[in-house]
Design a protein around this motif. Structure first.
Motif: not given
Length: 130
Positions: A17-19, A78-86, A92-95, A97-108
């Motif tokens: 159950t660990t993320m 940690l931000a990447h792990i938490m965003l993975r939950k969403y 193929d179908e991400l809620k 987008p991968r570019a936004l996900s990468t940018f937001s985790t790096h910014a955070f």
């Protein structure tokens, strides 16, 4: 007292159950080791230019680079792990987008890690975040 199979089943369930996964640890540790190695190289060059002791200056610079890299890269992971939950189970179908996900985790990671480093070194969190 011996443990029966129910004990092992509970342990496996708790671990599953660990993320945080092994690639997350490797990704984080590779970045910190790279930062420390670059710090060692830059510190050694700086010591040669200024005439300081090579080993001491290189080692202190490497430790400083690793200490700065840990909170920045740690919060990014940690931000990447938490965003993975969403993200949906179907890759193929991400809620998000991968570019936004990468940018937001790096910014955070940069903002929170910079806040920590700015507080640690200068006692001014905003200086570290900028």
């Amino acid at each position: 007292q011996q443990c029966n199979t129910d004990c092992h089943t509970i342990d496996v369930r708790l671990l599953s159950t660990t993320m945080i996964t092994d690639p997350d640890y490797r990704h984080f540790s590779n970045r910190v080791v790279l930062s420390a190695t670059l710090g060692l190289g830059f510190g050694t060059v700086l010591a040669m230019l200024r005439g300081h002791p090579l080993l001491r200056t290189g080692g202190l610079t490497a430790m400083s680079c690793a200490m700065v890299a840990m909170p920045c890269f740690g919060t990014e992971r940690l931000a990447h792990i938490m965003l993975r939950k969403y993200q949906s189970p179907n890759q193929d179908e991400l809620k998000i987008p991968r570019a936004l996900s990468t940018f937001s985790t790096h910014a955070f990671g940069g903002i929170i890690g910079g806040w920590f480093v700015g507080t640690l070194y200068n006692r001014r969190p905003l200086n570290g975040m900028a």
